[in-house]
Design a protein around this motif. Structure first.
Motif, PDB file in Angstrom:
ATOM      1  N   PHE A 254      40.712  37.837  49.011  1.00  8.78           N
ATOM      2  CA  PHE A 254      40.874  38.183  47.600  1.00  8.78           C
ATOM      3  C   PHE A 254      41.596  37.024  46.932  1.00  8.78           C
ATOM      4  CE2 PHE A 254      39.895  42.778  47.784  1.00  8.78           C
ATOM      5  CZ  PHE A 254      39.884  42.946  49.159  1.00  8.78           C
ATOM      6  N   ASP A 255      40.914  36.415  45.965  1.00  9.07           N
ATOM      7  CA  ASP A 255      41.489  35.257  45.286  1.00  9.07           C
ATOM      8  C   ASP A 255      41.584  35.581  43.797  1.00  9.07           C
ATOM      9  OD1 ASP A 255      42.318  32.792  44.493  1.00  9.07           O
ATOM     10  OD2 ASP A 255      40.384  31.799  44.795  1.00  9.07           O
ATOM     11  N   ASN A 256      42.767  36.003  43.369  1.00 10.76           N
ATOM     12  CA  ASN A 256      42.980  36.364  41.959  1.00 10.76           C
ATOM     13  C   ASN A 256      41.989  37.430  41.492  1.00 10.76           C
ATOM     14  OD1 ASN A 256      45.022  34.476  40.425  1.00 10.76           O
ATOM     15  ND2 ASN A 256      44.046  33.284  42.035  1.00 10.76           N
ATOM     16  N   VAL A 257      41.963  38.522  42.175  1.00 11.37           N
ATOM     17  CA  VAL A 257      41.018  39.602  41.825  1.00 11.37           C
ATOM     18  C   VAL A 257      41.698  40.564  40.842  1.00 11.37           C
ATOM     19  CG1 VAL A 257      39.656  41.526  42.722  1.00 11.37           C
ATOM     20  CG2 VAL A 257      39.851  39.396  44.042  1.00 11.37           C
ATOM     21  N   PHE A 258      41.079  40.741  39.705  1.00 16.62           N
ATOM     22  CA  PHE A 258      41.635  41.650  38.700  1.00 16.62           C
ATOM     23  C   PHE A 258      41.225  43.090  39.015  1.00 16.62           C
ATOM     24  CE2 PHE A 258      41.058  44.064  34.724  1.00 16.62           C
ATOM     25  CZ  PHE A 258      42.387  44.092  34.308  1.00 16.62           C
ATOM     26  N   VAL A 259      42.213  43.996  38.954  1.00 19.26           N
ATOM     27  CA  VAL A 259      41.926  45.421  39.177  1.00 19.26           C
ATOM     28  C   VAL A 259      42.472  46.208  37.985  1.00 19.26           C
ATOM     29  CG1 VAL A 259      42.106  47.346  40.804  1.00 19.26           C
ATOM     30  CG2 VAL A 259      42.397  44.991  41.640  1.00 19.26           C
ATOM     31  N   PRO A 260      41.603  46.859  37.216  1.00 13.35           N
ATOM     32  CA  PRO A 260      42.102  47.644  36.080  1.00 13.35           C
ATOM     33  C   PRO A 260      42.950  48.824  36.573  1.00 13.35           C
ATOM     34  CG  PRO A 260      39.741  48.021  36.416  1.00 13.35           C
ATOM     35  CD  PRO A 260      40.146  46.937  37.373  1.00 13.35           C
TER      36      PRO A 260
END
Ligand SMILES: Cc1cc2nc3c(=O)[nH]c(=O)nc-3n(C[C@H](O)[C@H](O)[C@H](O)COP(=O)(O)OP(=O)(O)OC[C@H]3O[C@@H](n4cnc5c(N)ncnc54)[C@H](O)[C@@H]3O)c2cc1C
Length: 509
Positions: A254-260
């Motif tokens: 996971f490389d800078n994964v955005f999760v709302p």
């Protein structure tokens, strides 16, 4: 709506995950032959849920009251746990490892943890989880469990690692969600899942809030790279089982994964995150018992067939009879722990039904060690042919095939081709790369044996047993009628226990 296996395979086409296999980027997961056995094995959980005779085991009511796959459901009762155990065995005796029960284990573990978070601090974590479970049930999703971090240097804590990405952690909190980075090292079925559920794999200290994160991400979320192994031994005609059914395992970076935020279930609540981890372990070890009992079914059946193909009646030859009983004893022995764990389970604070921890851990510990005995017994009963039989290419060699099928026959009524098939089946399950896979997943899957021993000691009331013996002493029951004597160990002189000389009583010592 519940999908068929074919609809599940088709649904993968809508996703564009970044997956490497054998050094190359995969164009289409659904069409990749090296993932075919994994899609088949996972597909069993879909097709079985549509078979009328299996529906009571394979399905139950979802959150909205509509039918859902058992592996996406929240347990409400002993019967639910028992049915889940059966469903795992049922699917694994056909598929080897059917993957989706991991999702069940994660949902049920998160259920109590998020409920407690909201009871303690307020918030919407539990409601978000319920929304997500409903989404998974409505769309009949396959969800990979991304729990085991890379871990880096095992002698150091997550926050002490030289490479911070050894553990998945939150690197930024925004107004609309979180950003995570790090590596999850072992994900069963990773490439052909719809989503990944990220969860912490160990207790995080209070200052390690960034590592105490549980959230869901689509498999093709920006920033996720998956590096996978093939599922089983696809395309290998000698792989009588794992060319058709097996699971891939994958690393996910996971490389800078955005999760709302609506997909964030735990973010920094270290105590509840730890509860979730131990609850997951209990649910998952309960599932592992069902999975390996399914594997036992395959070995028992194949062992009996091999003995017969060799020309021996395993019921009449004493040592073969004994070995077959041993195989049955092992399989049903740890499965009995699964049944006991279901029966002795308890409702957790949120109303979810959880397996009994002692029996779930003992059952998993038994199978972790006894898988090697299972392999040995299958080898013993079968003979060396399981690794010595000429390969399937010889089956069509005009020079050798006729001779081999004549001279390598055992029982006169059993055709050579059948003996060869059973032999290759046993080789595949016990003495091939796939066989090694089953050993290691049994040993380490759901946690290494040491983790189970710790859980058994943590939950087993040894003190109550000591009290029992002390009570016998106190009543003079062990004095052979010579009267009551004061006979107490240090630290047990009264109900409270003494505190002197460094001797303390109580469970936390
Ligand atoms: C085939 C397979 C499928 C799997 N599928 C999944 C999956 O879908 N999702 C998932 O999240 N995980 C999955 N796992 C991972 C599994 O849960 C882990 O393998 C297990 O928890 C052990 O972790 P590890 O492999 O990092 O080994 P380690 O934790 O490194 O353990 C190796 C040895 O070191 C010991 N050890 C480790 N740390 C310490 C320490 N600090 N002090 C003392 N001793 C220590 C252990 O007791 C063990 O003996 C899978 C594993 C396998 C083999």
């Amino acid at each position: 709506m519940m999908k068929s296996a074919e609809e599940y395979r088709e649904s993968l086409r809508a996703l564009k995950p970044r997956i490497y296999l054998g050094g190359s980027l995969i164009e289409s997961v659904a069409d990749e032959p090296r993932f075919e056995p994994g899609i088949n094995a996972t597909g069993i959980t879909y097709d079985f849920a549509l078979v009328d005779d299996l529906k009571s085991t394979m399905t139950t009511s979802g959150l909205d009251g509509k039918p859902t796959n058992r592996f996406l459901a929240i347990n409400r009762s002993r019967a639910d746990l028992q049915d889940k155990l059966e469903a795992v065995r049922l699917t694994c005796k056909v598929a080897g490892c059917a993957q989706r029960y991991l999702t069940h284990d994660a949902f049920n573990a998160l259920f109590e943890a998020t409920w407690l978070i909201n009871e303690t601090y307020g918030g919407e974590n539990h409601a978000r989880l319920l929304d997500y479970i409903q989404y998974a049930q409505t769309n009949d999703l396959s969800i990979g469990i991304a729990m085991t971090d890379g871990k880096g240097d095992r002698s150091k804590r997550p926050s002490e690692q030289d490479q911070p990405d050894s553990y998945v952690h939150v690197i930024e909190r925004r107004s609309d969600g979180i950003v995570i980075s790090g590596v999850k090292a072992i994900i069963t079925g990773g490439p052909y899942m719809h989503e990944l559920l990220v969860m912490p794999c160990r207790r995080m200290d209070k200052h390690e809030k960034d590592f105490a994160v549980a959230c869901a991400v689509p498999i093709d979320a920006a920033g996720i790279t998956i590096v996978s192994r093939p599922a089983g031994r696809p395309g290998n005609p000698a792989a009588k089982f794992s060319a058709k059914f097996a699971q891939a395992v994958a690393v996910a970076h996971f490389d800078n994964v955005f999760v709302p935020y609506d997909r964030v279930f735990i973010d920094g609540e270290t105590e509840e995150a730890h509860l979730m981890t131990t609850n997951y372990a209990t649910h998952h070890r309960h599932s592992c018992i069902g999975a390996r009992a399914g594997f036992g079914d395959l070995l028992i059946g194949a062992g009996a067939m091999m003995a017969q193909a060799n020309g021996l009646d395993y019921l009449k030859v004493p040592h073969l009879r004994e070995k077959m009983v041993e195989l049955i004893k092992i399989t049903e022995g740890f499965y009995a722990c699964g049944i006991a764990s279901s029966t002795m389970g308890v409702h957790d604070a949120a109303g979810n039904f959880r397996p009994d921890q002692i029996y779930a851990n003992i059952g998993k510990l038994l199978l972790a060690n006894q898988i090697y005995d299972m392999h040995r017994l299958a080898h013993d009963v079968s003979g060396g042919l399981v690794v010595a039989l000429p390969g399937p290419e010889e089956d069509h060699n005009p020079v050798t095939s006729a001779i081999l099928s004549d001279v390598l026959r055992g029982h006169p009524d059993v055709p050579y081709e059948h003996r060869a098939n059973v032999s290759r089946f046993i080789e595949d399950l016990t003495a091939s790369e796939t066989g090694g896979w089953y050993s290691v997943i049994s040993l380490h899957g759901g946690g290494s044996p040491e983790a189970m021993k710790l859980e058994i000691l943590r939950n087993y009331d040894i003190e109550a047993r000591s009290d029992l013996v002390q009570a016998l002493f106190d009543r003079g029951a062990l004095e052979m009628g010579k009267g009551i004597k004061v006979d107490r160990q240090p630290g047990r002189c009264c109900a409270k226990g003494c505190q002197g000389d460094g001797l303390v009583s109580g469970k936390d010592t």
